[in-house]
Design an enzyme around this catalytic site. Structure first.
Site, short mmCIF file in Angstrom:
data_model
loop_
_atom_site.label_atom_id
_atom_site.label_comp_id
_atom_site.label_asym_id
_atom_site.label_seq_id
_atom_site.Cartn_x
_atom_site.Cartn_y
_atom_site.Cartn_z
N ASN A 6 0.86 -1.19 0.00
CA ASN A 6 0.00 0.00 0.00
C ASN A 6 0.89 1.24 0.00
O ASN A 6 1.72 1.41 0.91
CB ASN A 6 -0.90 -0.06 1.25
CG ASN A 6 -1.82 1.13 1.36
OD1 ASN A 6 -1.40 2.26 1.16
ND2 ASN A 6 -3.07 0.89 1.69
N HIS A 9 0.96 6.06 2.01
CA HIS A 9 1.73 6.95 2.89
C HIS A 9 2.85 7.68 2.19
O HIS A 9 3.40 8.63 2.74
CB HIS A 9 2.17 6.19 4.14
CG HIS A 9 0.97 5.83 4.96
ND1 HIS A 9 0.21 6.78 5.58
CD2 HIS A 9 0.35 4.65 5.16
CE1 HIS A 9 -0.83 6.19 6.16
NE2 HIS A 9 -0.77 4.90 5.91
N HIS A 42 -5.76 3.56 -1.47
CA HIS A 42 -7.10 3.88 -0.96
C HIS A 42 -7.44 5.30 -1.42
O HIS A 42 -6.84 6.27 -0.97
CB HIS A 42 -7.08 3.80 0.57
CG HIS A 42 -8.42 3.99 1.21
ND1 HIS A 42 -8.62 3.80 2.56
CD2 HIS A 42 -9.63 4.36 0.71
CE1 HIS A 42 -9.89 4.04 2.86
NE2 HIS A 42 -10.52 4.39 1.75
N ARG A 44 -9.61 7.99 -0.89
CA ARG A 44 -10.58 8.39 0.13
C ARG A 44 -11.45 9.53 -0.38
O ARG A 44 -11.01 10.34 -1.20
CB ARG A 44 -9.87 8.81 1.42
CG ARG A 44 -9.11 7.68 2.09
CD ARG A 44 -8.55 8.14 3.43
NE ARG A 44 -9.59 8.21 4.43
CZ ARG A 44 -9.79 7.29 5.38
NH1 ARG A 44 -8.98 6.25 5.49
NH2 ARG A 44 -10.76 7.43 6.25
N ARG A 48 -7.29 12.71 1.13
CA ARG A 48 -6.24 13.18 2.02
C ARG A 48 -4.85 12.69 1.61
O ARG A 48 -3.86 13.30 1.98
CB ARG A 48 -6.53 12.78 3.47
CG ARG A 48 -6.42 11.30 3.74
CD ARG A 48 -6.52 11.01 5.23
NE ARG A 48 -7.87 11.19 5.73
CZ ARG A 48 -8.33 10.56 6.81
NH1 ARG A 48 -7.54 9.77 7.51
NH2 ARG A 48 -9.57 10.73 7.19
N GLU A 69 -8.70 0.41 -2.90
CA GLU A 69 -9.56 0.40 -1.71
C GLU A 69 -10.49 1.59 -1.82
O GLU A 69 -10.04 2.69 -2.15
CB GLU A 69 -8.73 0.63 -0.46
CG GLU A 69 -8.24 -0.58 0.22
CD GLU A 69 -7.44 -0.16 1.45
OE1 GLU A 69 -7.94 0.63 2.27
OE2 GLU A 69 -6.31 -0.64 1.58
N THR A 100 -8.46 3.26 8.41
CA THR A 100 -9.67 2.43 8.45
C THR A 100 -9.74 1.70 9.79
O THR A 100 -8.83 0.96 10.13
CB THR A 100 -9.63 1.41 7.29
OG1 THR A 100 -9.25 2.10 6.11
CG2 THR A 100 -10.98 0.76 7.09
N GLU A 150 -10.93 -9.66 2.77
CA GLU A 150 -9.67 -9.31 3.42
C GLU A 150 -9.95 -9.24 4.91
O GLU A 150 -10.79 -8.46 5.35
CB GLU A 150 -9.14 -7.96 2.91
CG GLU A 150 -7.83 -7.60 3.61
CD GLU A 150 -7.24 -6.26 3.17
OE1 GLU A 150 -7.56 -5.78 2.06
OE2 GLU A 150 -6.46 -5.71 3.96
N HIS A 190 -3.71 -4.84 7.78
CA HIS A 190 -3.90 -3.72 8.71
C HIS A 190 -3.02 -3.90 9.94
O HIS A 190 -3.20 -4.85 10.69
CB HIS A 190 -5.36 -3.53 9.15
CG HIS A 190 -5.64 -2.08 9.42
ND1 HIS A 190 -5.23 -1.45 10.56
CD2 HIS A 190 -6.23 -1.13 8.66
CE1 HIS A 190 -5.57 -0.18 10.50
NE2 HIS A 190 -6.17 0.04 9.35
#
Ligand code: PXP
Length: 237
Positions: A6, A9, A42, A44, A48, A69, A100, A150, A190
Site C-alpha cells: 500500500n 503513505h 485507498h 478516500r 487526504r 480500496e 480504516t 480481506e 492492517h
C-alpha cells in the site's frame, strides 16, 4: 504468499506540502521492481493522500496487480468503473478516522452493498470485502457473492499480551479457513509489521497480505527496495 504494498503513505508525505513529491506512482514502480506482487491505494472521499491522478497513472503503469480500496459510494463506483483496477476492496470510511478502523458490516448492510458488488463485477473487477474475523461477516460476504475477503488484522496487531494475540490469531485462521471453504479468496491486512507478520503469513488459507505503513516507515531509513525485500522474505518463509 503474495505481498501487496500500500503506497498511500508516500502520498501522505507529498500532501503535507501539497506538492508533487514524493510521488506514489514512482513508489509503486520501485515496489514492483523490488518484488511486490501488487500495489494498493485507498482513494478516500476527502482525498487526504491518494489523488485521482495517482489512480489513473497507476492503472497505466502497474504491471502486477492493482487493488483500489474505496468506500461503497456512488462516486467511487463510477471512478472504479472508469479506471478499471484489477480488484476493488470495499472498506468502511469515516472522515474523522486516522485510518480504516473496523471492517465493513456486510451482514447489516447487504442491501446497500449488493448493487455495488454487481456494478463492479459487471465490469470484470474482482471484489474483496474488508471484514472483521467473525463468522457472521464471512458468511454474509459469501452470500453476497464476494470473490475475496480481506480479514482485518488490527486486533491481532494491537494485542497487548500474548494470550490476546494468540486468540486473535486463532480467529484469523478459523475465518480464513471458513472463507476458503466457502470458495472465496482470502487476504489479510492492517497493522502488520516486521515483528508480527510471520504468524499471519503462516496461515495456509491466506493468499495475500496487504501492508503499507510499516513498509513505508522502514523505507525512510533503509530505502524502499530493501524494506520491501525484507518484508517479502518474512512473508514467503
Ligand atoms: N488493508 C486495508 C483494507 C486497509 O484499509 C489498510 C490501511 O490503508 C491496509 C490493508 C494496510 O494497513 P497498514 O497501512 O496498517 O499496513
Amino acid at each position: 504468499m503474495r505481498l501487496s504494498v500500500n503506497v498511500d503513505h508516500i502520498a501522505t508525505l507529498r500532501q503535507a506540502r501539497r506538492g508533487d513529491e514524493p510521488d506514489p506512482v514512482a513508489g509503486a514502480l520501485l515496489a514492483e521492481m523490488a518484488g511486490a506482487d501488487g500495489v494498493i491505494v485507498h482513494l478516500r472521499e476527502d482525498r487526504r493522500h491518494i489523488q485521482d491522478r495517482d489512480l489513473k497513472l497507476l492503472r497505466q503503469v502497474v504491471k502486477t496487480h492493482l487493488n483500489m480500496e474505496m468506500a461503497p459510494t456512488e462516486e467511487m463506483v463510477s471512478i472504479a468503473q472508469e479506471v478499471g483496477p484489477d480488484m476493488v476492496t470495499l472498506v468502511p470510511e469515516r472522515r474523522e478516522e486516522l485510518t480504516t478502523e473496523g471492517g465493513l458490516d456486510v451482514a447489516g448492510k447487504a442491501h446497500l452493498l449488493s448493487p455495488v458488488l454487481r456494478a463492479l463485477q459487471g465490469r470484470g473487477i474482482v471484489v474483496s470485502l474488508f471484514i472483521d474475523p467473525v463468522p457472521d461477516q464471512v458468511k454474509a460476504a459469501s452470500k453476497l457473492g464476494a470473490d475475496f475477503i480481506e480479514l482485518h488484522t488490527g486486533k491481532y496487531a494491537e494485542a497487548e499480551d500474548t494470550a490476546t494475540e494468540l486468540h486473535e490469531l486463532e480467529k484469523l485462521e478459523e475465518m480464513a479457513n471458513m472463507a476458503h471453504k466457502l470458495g472465496m479468496g482470502v487476504g489479510a491486512g492492517h497493522g502488520l509489521n516486521y515483528r508480527n507478520v510471520r504468524n499471519v503469513a503462516q496461515i495456509e488459507a491466506v493468499e495475500e497480505l496487504n501492508i503499507g505503513f510499516s513498509i513505508i516507515g522502514r523505507a525512510l531509513f533503509v530505502g524502499l527496495e530493501r524494506a520491501i525485500k525484507e518484508m517479502k522474505e518474512l512473508v514467503s518463509k
